[in-house]
Design a protein around this motif. Structure first.
Motif, PDB file in Angstrom:
ATOM      1  N   TYR A  89     -19.293 -11.448 -22.789  1.00 50.18           N
ATOM      2  CA  TYR A  89     -18.126 -11.823 -21.934  1.00 50.18           C
ATOM      3  C   TYR A  89     -18.356 -11.070 -20.583  1.00 50.18           C
ATOM      4  CZ  TYR A  89     -15.524 -12.696 -26.392  1.00 50.18           C
ATOM      5  OH  TYR A  89     -14.864 -13.300 -27.458  1.00 50.18           O
ATOM      6  N   SER A  90     -17.865 -11.637 -19.570  1.00 46.58           N
ATOM      7  CA  SER A  90     -17.452 -11.161 -18.354  1.00 46.58           C
ATOM      8  C   SER A  90     -16.223 -11.498 -17.602  1.00 46.58           C
ATOM      9  CB  SER A  90     -18.522 -11.877 -17.390  1.00 46.58           C
ATOM     10  OG  SER A  90     -19.923 -11.956 -17.692  1.00 46.58           O
ATOM     11  N   TYR A  91     -15.949 -10.525 -16.773  1.00 51.93           N
ATOM     12  CA  TYR A  91     -14.541 -11.025 -16.012  1.00 51.93           C
ATOM     13  C   TYR A  91     -15.096 -11.510 -14.742  1.00 51.93           C
ATOM     14  CZ  TYR A  91     -10.799  -8.387 -17.963  1.00 51.93           C
ATOM     15  OH  TYR A  91     -10.000  -7.925 -19.038  1.00 51.93           O
ATOM     16  N   ARG A  92     -14.474 -12.771 -14.217  1.00 52.22           N
ATOM     17  CA  ARG A  92     -14.879 -13.471 -13.139  1.00 52.22           C
ATOM     18  C   ARG A  92     -13.649 -13.318 -12.205  1.00 52.22           C
ATOM     19  NH1 ARG A  92     -17.548 -18.480 -11.734  1.00 52.22           N
ATOM     20  NH2 ARG A  92     -17.815 -18.111  -9.411  1.00 52.22           N
ATOM     21  N   LEU A 111      -7.595 -13.008  -9.198  1.00 46.53           N
ATOM     22  CA  LEU A 111      -7.549 -12.703 -10.885  1.00 46.53           C
ATOM     23  C   LEU A 111      -8.669 -12.317 -11.380  1.00 46.53           C
ATOM     24  CD1 LEU A 111      -5.516 -16.125 -11.252  1.00 46.53           C
ATOM     25  CD2 LEU A 111      -4.678 -13.831 -10.980  1.00 46.53           C
ATOM     26  N   LEU A 112      -8.775 -11.752 -12.451  1.00 47.37           N
ATOM     27  CA  LEU A 112      -9.750 -11.242 -13.412  1.00 47.37           C
ATOM     28  C   LEU A 112      -9.459 -12.160 -14.594  1.00 47.37           C
ATOM     29  CD1 LEU A 112     -10.001  -7.420 -13.021  1.00 47.37           C
ATOM     30  CD2 LEU A 112     -11.615  -9.114 -12.221  1.00 47.37           C
ATOM     31  N   SER A 113     -10.625 -13.047 -14.663  1.00 48.45           N
ATOM     32  CA  SER A 113     -10.404 -14.031 -15.796  1.00 48.45           C
ATOM     33  C   SER A 113     -11.227 -13.537 -16.854  1.00 48.45           C
ATOM     34  CB  SER A 113     -10.643 -15.430 -15.556  1.00 48.45           C
ATOM     35  OG  SER A 113      -9.321 -15.577 -14.504  1.00 48.45           O
ATOM     36  N   LEU A 114     -11.310 -13.415 -18.248  1.00 51.50           N
ATOM     37  CA  LEU A 114     -12.136 -13.248 -19.207  1.00 51.50           C
ATOM     38  C   LEU A 114     -13.139 -14.631 -19.450  1.00 51.50           C
ATOM     39  CD1 LEU A 114     -13.208 -10.817 -21.073  1.00 51.50           C
ATOM     40  CD2 LEU A 114     -11.782 -11.797 -22.677  1.00 51.50           C
ATOM     41  N   VAL A 115     -14.561 -14.606 -19.323  1.00 54.12           N
ATOM     42  CA  VAL A 115     -15.222 -15.752 -19.404  1.00 54.12           C
ATOM     43  C   VAL A 115     -16.401 -15.736 -19.867  1.00 54.12           C
ATOM     44  CG1 VAL A 115     -14.111 -16.644 -17.131  1.00 54.12           C
ATOM     45  CG2 VAL A 115     -16.440 -15.500 -17.125  1.00 54.12           C
ATOM     46  N   GLN A 203     -17.839  -7.571 -30.297  1.00 51.26           N
ATOM     47  CA  GLN A 203     -16.863  -8.263 -30.871  1.00 51.26           C
ATOM     48  C   GLN A 203     -15.476  -7.838 -31.133  1.00 51.26           C
ATOM     49  OE1 GLN A 203     -17.407 -11.534 -32.103  1.00 51.26           O
ATOM     50  NE2 GLN A 203     -15.111 -11.605 -32.587  1.00 51.26           N
ATOM     51  N   PHE A 204     -15.280  -6.597 -30.866  1.00 50.03           N
ATOM     52  CA  PHE A 204     -14.217  -6.087 -30.907  1.00 50.03           C
ATOM     53  C   PHE A 204     -13.462  -6.263 -29.654  1.00 50.03           C
ATOM     54  CE2 PHE A 204     -16.378  -3.099 -28.541  1.00 50.03           C
ATOM     55  CZ  PHE A 204     -15.357  -2.168 -27.668  1.00 50.03           C
ATOM     56  N   ILE A 205     -13.983  -6.745 -28.591  1.00 49.90           N
ATOM     57  CA  ILE A 205     -13.405  -7.214 -27.306  1.00 49.90           C
ATOM     58  C   ILE A 205     -12.733  -8.492 -27.499  1.00 49.90           C
ATOM     59  CG2 ILE A 205     -13.948  -8.057 -24.979  1.00 49.90           C
ATOM     60  CD1 ILE A 205     -13.867  -5.251 -25.062  1.00 49.90           C
ATOM     61  N   ALA A 206     -13.587  -9.606 -28.234  1.00 52.00           N
ATOM     62  CA  ALA A 206     -12.989 -10.536 -28.615  1.00 52.00           C
ATOM     63  C   ALA A 206     -11.723 -10.536 -29.635  1.00 52.00           C
ATOM     64  CB  ALA A 206     -14.153 -11.490 -29.423  1.00 52.00           C
ATOM     65  N   ASP A 207     -11.561  -9.649 -30.396  1.00 51.05           N
ATOM     66  CA  ASP A 207     -10.749  -9.471 -31.410  1.00 51.05           C
ATOM     67  C   ASP A 207      -9.278  -8.860 -30.656  1.00 51.05           C
ATOM     68  OD1 ASP A 207     -12.259 -10.190 -33.430  1.00 51.05           O
ATOM     69  OD2 ASP A 207     -12.796  -8.335 -33.979  1.00 51.05           O
ATOM     70  N   GLU A 249     -21.679 -13.132  -7.634  1.00 48.69           N
ATOM     71  CA  GLU A 249     -21.022 -14.428  -7.381  1.00 48.69           C
ATOM     72  C   GLU A 249     -19.635 -14.191  -8.310  1.00 48.69           C
ATOM     73  OE1 GLU A 249     -23.456 -17.409  -9.479  1.00 48.69           O
ATOM     74  OE2 GLU A 249     -24.108 -18.033  -7.503  1.00 48.69           O
ATOM     75  N   GLY A 250     -19.338 -12.845  -8.218  1.00 48.84           N
ATOM     76  CA  GLY A 250     -17.900 -12.669  -8.656  1.00 48.84           C
ATOM     77  C   GLY A 250     -17.696 -12.327 -10.192  1.00 48.84           C
ATOM     78  N   TYR A 251     -18.823 -12.079 -10.794  1.00 47.22           N
ATOM     79  CA  TYR A 251     -18.807 -11.855 -12.411  1.00 47.22           C
ATOM     80  C   TYR A 251     -18.982 -10.075 -12.433  1.00 47.22           C
ATOM     81  CZ  TYR A 251     -19.815 -16.670 -13.410  1.00 47.22           C
ATOM     82  OH  TYR A 251     -19.643 -17.971 -13.489  1.00 47.22           O
ATOM     83  N   VAL A 252     -17.873  -9.574 -13.140  1.00 49.18           N
ATOM     84  CA  VAL A 252     -18.260  -8.038 -13.459  1.00 49.18           C
ATOM     85  C   VAL A 252     -17.979  -7.849 -14.755  1.00 49.18           C
ATOM     86  CG1 VAL A 252     -17.159  -7.618 -11.117  1.00 49.18           C
ATOM     87  CG2 VAL A 252     -15.734  -7.692 -13.134  1.00 49.18           C
TER      88      VAL A 252
END
Length: 338
Positions: A89-92, A111-115, A203-207, A249-252
């Motif tokens: 996972y990253s934030y874009r 916006l910060l989008s989870l990608v 995986q806890f991030i996904a959950d 490129e905007g990924y954090v």
């Protein structure tokens, strides 16, 4: 005093553990936990032992060794493909532009989008140099030797490569970004989440992480200020990455907001310019300063030295680097200008 980079073995556990205690937190790839480090060393051993040469799910760990004392004073890692065991996972950071004709007004919102855009990329990471050795270009040796390893084992790495830089950590060991974003949903401190991630994966991030984009304007000032900003100790590393051809490129990072740098693997300067040659002599007195490496997989070693190419494509190197790399006339070395 001569240093070389070499592949790890299980006897390096205590060396790595002692260095891990010096990181100050926020260093997922080098947790101060013997069990987690043992797993990393075992995984690295499996990677170094795999002989088919294809792109897999490998983690290679290297250590910086003082050849005179045998002390381990630094480490770095390479991952052949991220996101194979669990999502990467990253934030874009993106911009949403909206316009109202009635108000004749255009509004732009960040916006910060989870990608998981970077899934499948190779990664260079886990670089740590002992505080007592932060001179003499050893950080550069650690960093750039990874690219020589990639060039020498190119089929084992993906076409895109990334590097995550640690974000801003405050004096308490906390993360303003975590406190302003994810910490509001998880009920744990940054240090707790970072340690759990290092030991158990994310995986806890996904959950638990909300999947909707986060409007940056809704975050507090402290969180906004550190988005995409490297830890002060990582600014030199960011410049080194930029010199190699990486860009932001905007990924954090989803934990501390640090920048994730990206590049096309074959366009990384030290990968593109690395070249193999047969050693013609090992007594060079004056030559071009270079990073020199030899060996496959667990036999990999790299060190600073001097080189001078002959018209027939062979190379002469200095005695000190030849000794550190344990090479002689007729052996093959890879090198890139320092």
């Amino acid at each position: 005093m001569t240093f070389r980079l070499r592949a790890t073995h299980i006897d390096d556990l205590e060396h790595l553990y002692e260095m891990a205690k010096l990181t100050g937190g926020g260093f997922t790839n080098l947790p101060a936990d013997r069990n987690a480090l043992t797993k990393k060393l075992n995984r690295a051993d499996e990677a170094f032992s795999r002989t088919d040469g294809d792109l897999g799910d490998d983690q290679f760990t290297l250590v910086l060794e003082n050849t005179e004392t045998g002390q381990v004073r630094g480490t770095c890692q390479l991952f052949s493909q991220v996101g194979q065991q669990w999502p990467f996972y990253s934030y874009r950071l993106t911009t949403l532009t909206q316009h109202s004709q009635e108000l004749d007004r255009t509004v732009r919102a960040e916006l910060l989008s989870l990608v998981t855009d970077l899934e499948g990329s190779s990664e260079v990471g886990g670089l740590f140099l002992h505080p007592g050795e932060r001179a003499g270009g050893l950080g550069l040796l650690l960093a750039r030797s990874r690219y020589l390893f990639v060039a020498m084992h190119r089929s084992r790495f993906a076409d895109r490569i990334i590097a995550e830089l640690r974000g801003v950590i405050d004096d308490r060991g906390g993360s303003p970004f975590w406190d302003g974003v994810a910490g509001r949903f998880f009920g744990m401190t940054f240090q707790e989440a970072d340690y759990f991630n290092a030991i158990n994966g994310n995986q806890f991030i996904a959950d638990l992480m909300p999947k909707h984009p986060v409007y940056v304007a809704m975050l507090d000032d402290e969180a906004r200020k550190v988005i995409g900003v490297p830890h002060p100790s990582g600014r030199a590393a960011m410049r080194m990455l930029e010199n190699e051809g990486f860009s932001a490129e905007g990924y954090v990072d989803i934990f501390d907001g640090g920048p994730t740098m990206t590049a096309r693997t074959d366009q990384v300067k030290s990968v593109r310019e690395a070249k193999p040659a047969r050693v013609a002599a090992t007594d060079l007195d004056i030559g071009e300063r270079a990073l020199i490496a030899t060996g496959e997989l667990s036999g990999f070693k790299s060190a600073y030295g001097m080189r001078d190419f002959s018209e027939d494509g062979s190379v002469s190197i200095d005695e000190i680097s030849a000794t550190a790399l344990e090479v002689g006339v007729g052996d093959t070395v890879w090198s890139v200008a320092r």
